[in-house]
Motif scaffolding. Structure first.
Motif, short mmCIF file in Angstrom:
data_model
loop_
_atom_site.label_atom_id
_atom_site.label_comp_id
_atom_site.label_asym_id
_atom_site.label_seq_id
_atom_site.Cartn_x
_atom_site.Cartn_y
_atom_site.Cartn_z
N TYR A 43 13.36 69.22 69.12
CA TYR A 43 12.72 70.37 68.49
C TYR A 43 13.66 71.13 67.55
N LEU A 44 14.94 70.74 67.49
CA LEU A 44 15.88 71.43 66.61
C LEU A 44 15.50 71.21 65.15
N ALA A 45 15.53 72.27 64.36
CA ALA A 45 15.07 72.20 62.97
C ALA A 45 16.15 72.71 62.02
N LYS A 46 16.21 72.11 60.84
CA LYS A 46 17.06 72.59 59.76
C LYS A 46 16.16 73.25 58.73
N VAL A 47 16.48 74.48 58.37
CA VAL A 47 15.65 75.27 57.46
C VAL A 47 16.44 75.50 56.18
N VAL A 48 15.90 75.06 55.05
CA VAL A 48 16.54 75.26 53.74
C VAL A 48 15.64 76.14 52.89
N VAL A 49 16.12 77.33 52.59
CA VAL A 49 15.38 78.29 51.78
C VAL A 49 15.90 78.21 50.36
N CYS A 58 19.77 77.36 57.23
CA CYS A 58 19.72 77.98 58.56
C CYS A 58 19.29 76.93 59.57
N THR A 59 19.22 77.35 60.80
CA THR A 59 18.75 76.49 61.88
C THR A 59 17.55 77.15 62.53
N GLY A 60 16.69 76.36 63.14
CA GLY A 60 15.52 76.89 63.82
C GLY A 60 15.12 75.99 64.97
N ALA A 61 13.98 76.31 65.60
CA ALA A 61 13.47 75.52 66.71
C ALA A 61 11.96 75.45 66.63
N LEU A 62 11.42 74.28 66.90
CA LEU A 62 9.97 74.07 66.91
C LEU A 62 9.39 74.67 68.18
N VAL A 63 8.51 75.67 68.03
CA VAL A 63 7.90 76.33 69.18
C VAL A 63 6.42 76.01 69.31
N ASN A 64 5.91 75.26 68.37
CA ASN A 64 4.52 74.84 68.33
C ASN A 64 4.52 73.61 67.43
N THR A 65 3.54 72.76 67.54
CA THR A 65 3.55 71.54 66.74
C THR A 65 3.59 71.82 65.24
#
Length: 508
Positions: A43-49, A58-65
């Motif tokens: 569920y680990l996510a990489k976020v590029v703005v 940044c980094t994020g996490a999947l909390v829903n599909t």
């Protein structure tokens, strides 16, 4: 002074004062830390703005599909104003091995937290569950991120560091390295998940806010390790409710509170507006009176045409499934068929609405004439496209009395609650792909729900957890508050008792 953890994607040194984003202990080599195992933390996510190479990471996490949680500050880089809606600059989120465009951001009103909606659902990845209990001083947390390491400016691999909770405040929790030489959090780790180990896996307690950057490549000589995480446990209801998008499902009058629609003993469709505290203070017709709803078998509520207003679906006296769009002010505007074949829903026992496959469009589930639970995907315009079994066929749902749906266990996926053939209330968790995985009791077993007439789900007391409204064996409307983990906590009356709901046909 702690460093800012958003990282500008410009290879080489990061200028002082640039907004670096993901706080995360990503030490490599001389600094302790390990590469993240994608099978353990999928569920680990990489976020590029912004554009690749020039935006912020940044980094994020999947909390829903379809939703990722990360730091609001990542979107505020460069002076952006973050409001509920489409991101003001192109944003890409990589999770589950594929990049997806962000289509919506929902900032928390008072914390460095934002939820990011993805253009398409992430199939095959179980989202991380948000914790509902606070961190405790001395606890160990795993902090993950795509931030700078001891040897790399822009690592392609995420890393994990082990930290100890050093302090717990109302909004934030402090962390200190749990092992000697542990770095971070570093630039690029902002929004990264702080995870607590629990039975069966991990739960998301907080996300990285800032860090001393000690042990990070390019850090100042006086940099210190450790940092601060933004707590999520006490806003878990906001995260779950926003990500599951359950708010609009039953809010027929647009006041932000879930309501109930019901076919009364005169066979009229009535609206009972909710007050946000678990009570129904009044009622008014949703459709011209005169008994137009005689013979309806079942109804359910939700935004089937994706216009942001709650609608009604119902099986009429001719066993045809109809769609009644709502006007957002407590009325229904007309009707059309949701399914091409007239009479196809003969002998259906119950129906309910939910986004069971995680594609962002409302679907329908129903117990058919063979006593099987079927899933009908919605197309977002008030039509159903096909159907498939949600549970192995063979009549397992014979003599079930009622069903309703929502995210009862807080995992970001739609579940089904049902009164079974033993008159017990069961939870059947959804897998986010149109299937039900198991079942468990939501209330002590023993037939407590005998002779209940109907049930409907909604956050009626607006505590961020899904509840159930039900007409009991005394024909009173009761509220069963949910605990956010798949159980019901008790019950209270939603309307003065005395049997006012006798001979009601259905509620939704």
């Amino acid at each position: 002074m702690r460093g800012i953890l958003r990282r500008r994607l410009t290879g080489g040194a990061v200028a002082a004062g640039s907004v670096a984003a993901v706080l995360f202990p990503v030490p490599v080599g001389a600094v302790g830390g390990t590469a993240v195992d994608g099978a353990v933390h999928p569920y680990l996510a990489k976020v590029v703005v912004g554009a690749p190479g020039v935006g912020f990471s940044c980094t994020g996490a999947l909390v829903n599909t379809r939703w990722v949680v990360t730091a609001k500050s990542c979107f505020e880089a460069g002076g952006q104003v973050v409001v509920d809606g489409a991101p003001t600059v192109a944003t890409t989120v990589t999770v589950g091995g594929a990049g997806r465009t962000a289509t919506r951001v929902v900032p928390h009103p008072s914390r460095d937290v934002v939820l990011v909606k993805l253009a398409t659902s992430v199939a095959g990845v179980v989202p991380v569950k948000v914790a509902t209990t606070a961190p405790v001083a001395g606890q160990t947390l795993s902090v993950l991120g795509y931030g700078r390491t001891a040897t790399e400016w822009v690592p392609g691999q995420a890393h994990l560091g082990t930290f100890t909770v050093s302090s717990v405040a109302t909004v934030a929790t402090g962390i200190a390295p749990a092992t000697p030489g542990q770095a971070g959090p570093c630039k690029g780790d902002a929004g990264g998940p702080g995870l607590r180990s629990v039975a069966g896996g991990f739960e998301l307690v907080a996300i990285t806010a800032d860090g001393g950057q000690g042990g990070c490549l390019g850090a100042a000589a006086d940099a210190t390790a450790g940092g601060t995480l933004t707590r999520l446990d006490d806003i878990a209801g906001w995260v779950t409710q926003t990500a599951a998008e359950i708010k609009p499902r039953g809010d027929f009058n647009g006041d932000g509170n879930p309501d109930l629609a019901a076919i009364n003993n005169n066979r009229d469709m009535l609206l009972f507006p909710g007050d946000g505290a678990g009570r129904l203070p009044s009622y008014t017709p949703m459709w011209a009176t005169g008994g137009a709803w005689a013979g309806y078998k079942a109804i359910t509520a939700g935004d089937f045409n994706s216009d942001g207003k709650a609608d009604v679906a119902g099986i009429n006296a001719g066993n045809t499934l109809l769609f009644f769009p709502g006007d957002g002010a407590g009325k229904l505007l007309g009707y059309t068929a949701m399914w091409p074949t007239a009479g196809a829903f003969a002998n259906y026992k119950a129906i309910t609405a939910g986004d069971f496959n995680g594609d962002g469009r409302l679907d329908l589930a129903g117990i058919n004439n063979n006593n099987d639970m079927l899933f009908f995907p919605g197309n977002g315009t008030g039509k159903l496209t096909t159907y498939a079994a949600m549970w192995p066929t063979g009549g397992a749902f014979a003599n079930y009395k009622a069903i309703t749906s929502g995210d009862f266990n807080g995992d970001g996926r739609f579940d089904i609650a049902a009164i079974n053939n033993n008159n017990d209330m069961l939870l059947l968790p959804g897998d986010g792909a149109g299937k039900l995985t198991s079942y468990a009791a939501m209330w002590p077993t023993g037939g407590a729900f005998a002779n209940y007439k109907g049930i409907a789900a909604g956050d009626f007391n607006t505590d961020g957890r899904l509840d159930i409204a039900a007409i009991n064996n005394n024909n009173d409307m009761l509220l069963f508050p949910g605990n956010g983990a798949g159980r019901l906590l008790g019950y209270t009356a939603m309307w003065p008792t005395g049997g006012a709901f006798a001979d009601y046909l259905a509620i939704g």
